[in-house]
Design a protein around this motif. Structure first.
Motif, PDB file in Angstrom:
ATOM      1  N   GLU A  28     -19.256   5.710 -30.360  1.00 23.46           N
ATOM      2  CA  GLU A  28     -17.760   5.774 -30.587  1.00 23.46           C
ATOM      3  C   GLU A  28     -17.026   5.546 -29.061  1.00 23.46           C
ATOM      4  O   GLU A  28     -16.029   6.226 -28.938  1.00 23.46           O
ATOM      5  N   GLU A  29     -17.351   4.558 -28.348  1.00 22.67           N
ATOM      6  CA  GLU A  29     -16.476   4.284 -27.116  1.00 22.67           C
ATOM      7  C   GLU A  29     -16.316   2.687 -27.317  1.00 22.67           C
ATOM      8  O   GLU A  29     -16.808   1.836 -26.434  1.00 22.67           O
ATOM      9  N   PRO A  30     -15.739   2.078 -28.328  1.00 16.46           N
ATOM     10  CA  PRO A  30     -15.544   0.656 -28.440  1.00 16.46           C
ATOM     11  C   PRO A  30     -14.934  -0.212 -27.315  1.00 16.46           C
ATOM     12  O   PRO A  30     -15.255  -1.314 -27.095  1.00 16.46           O
ATOM     13  N   ALA A  31     -14.240   0.367 -26.548  1.00 16.28           N
ATOM     14  CA  ALA A  31     -13.481  -0.161 -25.427  1.00 16.28           C
ATOM     15  C   ALA A  31     -14.336  -0.824 -24.405  1.00 16.28           C
ATOM     16  O   ALA A  31     -14.419  -1.738 -23.622  1.00 16.28           O
ATOM     17  N   THR A  49      -7.029   1.801 -19.671  1.00 17.34           N
ATOM     18  CA  THR A  49      -8.447   1.345 -19.895  1.00 17.34           C
ATOM     19  C   THR A  49      -8.942   0.320 -18.806  1.00 17.34           C
ATOM     20  O   THR A  49      -9.896  -0.011 -18.468  1.00 17.34           O
ATOM     21  N   GLY A  98      -6.645   3.436 -26.274  1.00 16.15           N
ATOM     22  CA  GLY A  98      -7.443   4.281 -25.266  1.00 16.15           C
ATOM     23  C   GLY A  98      -8.916   3.879 -25.172  1.00 16.15           C
ATOM     24  O   GLY A  98      -8.961   2.654 -25.677  1.00 16.15           O
ATOM     25  N   ASN A  99      -9.693   4.577 -24.853  1.00 20.09           N
ATOM     26  CA  ASN A  99     -11.119   4.239 -24.748  1.00 20.09           C
ATOM     27  C   ASN A  99     -11.986   4.302 -25.960  1.00 20.09           C
ATOM     28  O   ASN A  99     -12.817   3.584 -26.028  1.00 20.09           O
ATOM     29  N   HIS A 100     -11.434   4.868 -26.982  1.00 17.16           N
ATOM     30  CA  HIS A 100     -11.984   4.909 -28.080  1.00 17.16           C
ATOM     31  C   HIS A 100     -11.377   3.884 -29.242  1.00 17.16           C
ATOM     32  O   HIS A 100     -11.907   3.894 -30.272  1.00 17.16           O
ATOM     33  N   ASP A 101     -10.488   3.162 -28.827  1.00 22.68           N
ATOM     34  CA  ASP A 101      -9.889   2.214 -29.600  1.00 22.68           C
ATOM     35  C   ASP A 101     -10.530   0.701 -29.234  1.00 22.68           C
ATOM     36  O   ASP A 101     -10.965   0.673 -28.459  1.00 22.68           O
ATOM     37  N   ARG A 102     -10.774  -0.034 -30.285  1.00 21.04           N
ATOM     38  CA  ARG A 102     -11.462  -1.168 -30.340  1.00 21.04           C
ATOM     39  C   ARG A 102     -10.278  -2.041 -29.467  1.00 21.04           C
ATOM     40  O   ARG A 102      -8.988  -2.140 -29.647  1.00 21.04           O
ATOM     41  N   PRO A 103     -10.557  -3.051 -28.577  1.00 13.33           N
ATOM     42  CA  PRO A 103      -9.690  -3.965 -27.889  1.00 13.33           C
ATOM     43  C   PRO A 103      -8.949  -4.806 -28.973  1.00 13.33           C
ATOM     44  O   PRO A 103      -7.563  -5.052 -28.752  1.00 13.33           O
ATOM     45  N   HIS A 144      -5.652  11.746 -23.607  1.00 19.01           N
ATOM     46  CA  HIS A 144      -7.068  11.601 -23.102  1.00 19.01           C
ATOM     47  C   HIS A 144      -7.635  13.077 -23.110  1.00 19.01           C
ATOM     48  O   HIS A 144      -8.585  13.170 -23.756  1.00 19.01           O
TER      49      HIS A 144
END
Lengths: 387, 289
Positions: A112-115, B146, B110-115, B209
């Motif tokens: 769950e860290e797709p970035a 990010t 954020g880091n949990h969002d897909r680009p 965050h």
């Protein structure tokens, strides 16, 4: 006795090799890790101040020396001579890096860290010096060792291309850089045609233009000497991978190594210091994606890749079996110096770089895994017939 | 009988006015002026779980009386799966009422969002990782913390330099200052961003965050807010230091903000509607302004 003397001349003592190639970078990395977790602000102030002279200038000489090893390996007696010999490891490397990268991509989703998906090219990295050291410990002078080096070189070459093409920040200006790089290579070619034997004109003129070309393109300028090194006149035969050049060597490539060997090691120390500082608080489960992807993907990928190569009619080197390939997979999973470089080249400062760099440090587990798997599979020094 | 009832009306009104706010928490303090810029701030919201829906309900309820038309999203807008069905469950459903009232969401990632979520229309990002927009006398800068590359820093520097609005408000995911135990301050980013903020007189910054609410005492004159609990929550994760002005880590929360001329009023509201922090920031006029 002559044979013993010859072996001393041909292969450096492993401990001396370790002192030169393996201690300074981990030392810098260990200091960075401790420092950033005690006083992050002072660490990052120093790291940011040193980032340009270390990453963009000093590391140029480290990658130049790595390129020198590869260039010499294409000479007679080298692991890349003739080129056909490299075909199987290149195929294995292509498959192994792809499998590692795909596993990494799958893992970042699972965790769950797709970035972190953008850091997949880092999964291509292999630390040549570390891999060579572990391969020598396990296999002695078995043909596995050049095979490991070939796999590593091919993986890193593919990784460099991936880092250049898949930059998540999309800041490249390739056209201007390509013109300048062509000029740098043309100058190097003219110098070679003019039989210039000193490395300085190659370094200062061609290297200078190339460095500006890389910088201008927003490609990492530490790679500036990589396209120039093949034009430096070199010895007729390869003395062997990581064999120190003689101080009285007359060819430009060897002179370059004699001059820059120790400064490059100091650069490695500072590279570790500047780039391995990862605040542990910034880490999330996604940090595991890279080491899992690489440590599982490389052995699987090497086996699958070698299988594909055999299926199209290529042959494994003599005395190299499937069990050896599993161990090789763990050895080439060690990313360390090259992995940290890829991480730095690809990602700006922040959480993604921190997690990716920590993931790279975790790939050092490939070393004990290689030793354990060699013991379990009874290969190399743990086998009945030592190579 | 009728006259007795009439006499009771003012008493009922008085009791309602005094008792209800007490039951719901502190009184609503935003001035709610007609010509002000009103917005909400949510961070780390997209779980699709019940607490996110309850926070969204509270936001909807308050929007009826405090008619904000903008929600700034501080990143980690979605956790777990990010397929079309997830966008419905974790964004469109909880905020359906607000979207129906034409409240505009402006996201940072954020880091949990897909680009690739920059392309999701309802996030208002128009395919950009970082972007700027204006509401009356406020210029917002949605940043991508990010991937804080040189190009973005140069863009921010130029954008702040050119900004003529009274208020310049950057928002992004990773907090430059935080006293939550789990993550804390992103010092690496602070050294890159803070000099730019100081150079151009930024006074207020919003981040997420850490899954808590925290208001920092002004750091070098800048007010930093951490509001990362609009869906997620790390209960008891705050470790307040002498930098902390106020904090709340016992329940989900979000922020309501009103910029009225030279004053910026703010409230942090819990999932149950309790105001857990509030205050006003006065704009500092720079000599060059």
């Amino acid at each position: 006795m002559p044979g013993r003397n010859r072996s001393r001349a041909t292969f450096p003592q492993l401990w001396r090799f370790a002192e030169e190639y393996l201690l300074l970078l981990p030392l810098g990395a260990a200091i960075a890790l401790a420092w950033v977790n005690v006083d992050a602000e002072s660490y990052f102030r120093v790291a940011y101040a040193l980032a340009f002279p270390v990453n963009d200038v000093a590391m140029t000489f480290f990658f130049a020396l790595m390129t020198k090893e590869v260039v010499e390996a294409t000479a007679p007696d080298g692991v890349l001579h003739p080129w056909r010999r490299a075909l199987l490891p290149v195929i294995a490397a292509a498959v192994a890096t792809m499998v590692s990268a795909l596993l990494h991509v799958g893992m970042v989703d699972l965790l769950e860290e797709p970035a972190l998906i953008v850091s997949w090219p880092v999964a291509f990295a292999t630390d040549l010096a570390f891999s060579y050291f572990i391969a020598r410990i396990i296999f002695g002078r078995h043909p596995v060792v050049p095979f490991v080096l070939l796999l590593g070189i091919a993986s890193d070459a593919l990784g460099l291309v991936a880092v250049a093409l898949f930059d998540p920040t999309e800041t490249h200006h390739y056209t201007q850089g390509a013109v300048l790089l062509a000029a740098a290579i043309a100058v190097a070619l003219i110098l070679r045609r003019a039989r210039v034997r000193s490395f300085w004109p190659y370094l200062l003129v061609s290297g200078g233009i190339s460095w500006y070309a890389f910088w201008r393109s927003s490609l990492h300028p530490a790679l500036a000497l990589v396209p120039i090194m093949p034009f430096l006149p070199h010895a007729a035969r390869d003395p062997g991978f990581f064999v120190d050049a003689r101080a009285d060597a007359r060819d430009a490539l060897s002179q370059f190594e004699v001059w820059w060997r120790h400064p490059a090691q100091i650069a490695l120390f500072f590279f570790g210091l500047v780039n391995a500082g990862v605040p542990l608080q910034s880490l999330e489960p996604g940090t595991w994606a890279l080491p899992i992807g690489v440590l599982a993907g490389r052995p699987i990928g090497v086996l699958v890749g070698a299988g594909l190569a055999l299926a199209i009619g290529l042959h494994l080197p003599t005395r190299l079996g499937w069990r050896d390939l599993v161990v090789v997979g763990f050895i080439v999973a060690i990313g360390f110096s090259v992995g940290l470089f890829f991480s730095t080249a690809l990602l700006p400062p922040g959480q993604l770089r921190a997690e990716t760099s920590m993931g790279v440090l975790m790939t050092l587990v490939g070393a004990p895994l290689a030793l354990v798997s060699a013991r379990l599979l009874r290969v190399g020094r743990f086998g009945k017939t030592e190579g | 009988m009728t006259s007795s009832l009439r006499r009771l009306i003012p008493i009922v009104v008085l009791v309602t006015a005094v008792v209800c706010p007490a039951l719901l928490g502190q009184a609503f303090r935003l001035p709610n002026r007609p010509d002000s810029v009103k917005f909400a701030a949510i961070g780390d919201n997209g779980t699709g779980d019940r607490p996110q829906y309850e926070v969204a309900d509270q936001m909807t309820k308050l929007q009826s009386t405090f008619p904000y038309d903008l929600v700034i999203m501080l990143g980690d807008n979605m956790y777990g799966g990010q397929k079309p069905a997830d966008f419905v469950k974790k964004f469109e459903e909880p905020y359906r009422a607000l979207l129906g009232r034409r409240v505009k969401f402006q996201a940072s990632l954020g880091n949990h969002d897909r680009p690739e979520n920059v392309n999701y229309e309802l996030y208002g990002m128009n395919g950009q990782r970082y972007y700027t927009y204006v509401r009356r006398n406020v210029r917002f800068f949605a940043l991508d913390s990010t991937l804080m590359d040189r190009k973005q820093l140069d863009w921010l520097d130029a954008g702040l330099k050119d900004a003529r609005e009274d208020w310049k408000i950057p928002y992004f995911h990773h907090p430059l200052y935080s006293n939550a135990s789990r993550h804390g301050s992103s010092v690496d980013l602070r050294l890159l961003l803070e000099p730019i903020f100081l150079k151009y007189g930024v006074q207020v910054v919003f981040s997420g965050h850490d899954h808590v609410y925290e208001r920092l005492k002004p750091q070098k004159g800048i007010y930093y807010f951490v509001s990362g609990a609009a869906g997620q929550l790390r209960k008891g994760n705050m470790d307040p230091s002498d930098q902390t002005a106020a904090s709340f880590d016992q329940d989900q929360s979000f922020m309501l903000v009103e910029v009225a001329g030279d004053e910026m009023f703010f409230e942090s509201v819990s999932r149950t509607g309790r105001v857990v922090d509030s205050g006003v920031i006065n704009r500092q006029r720079r000599p060059s302004n």
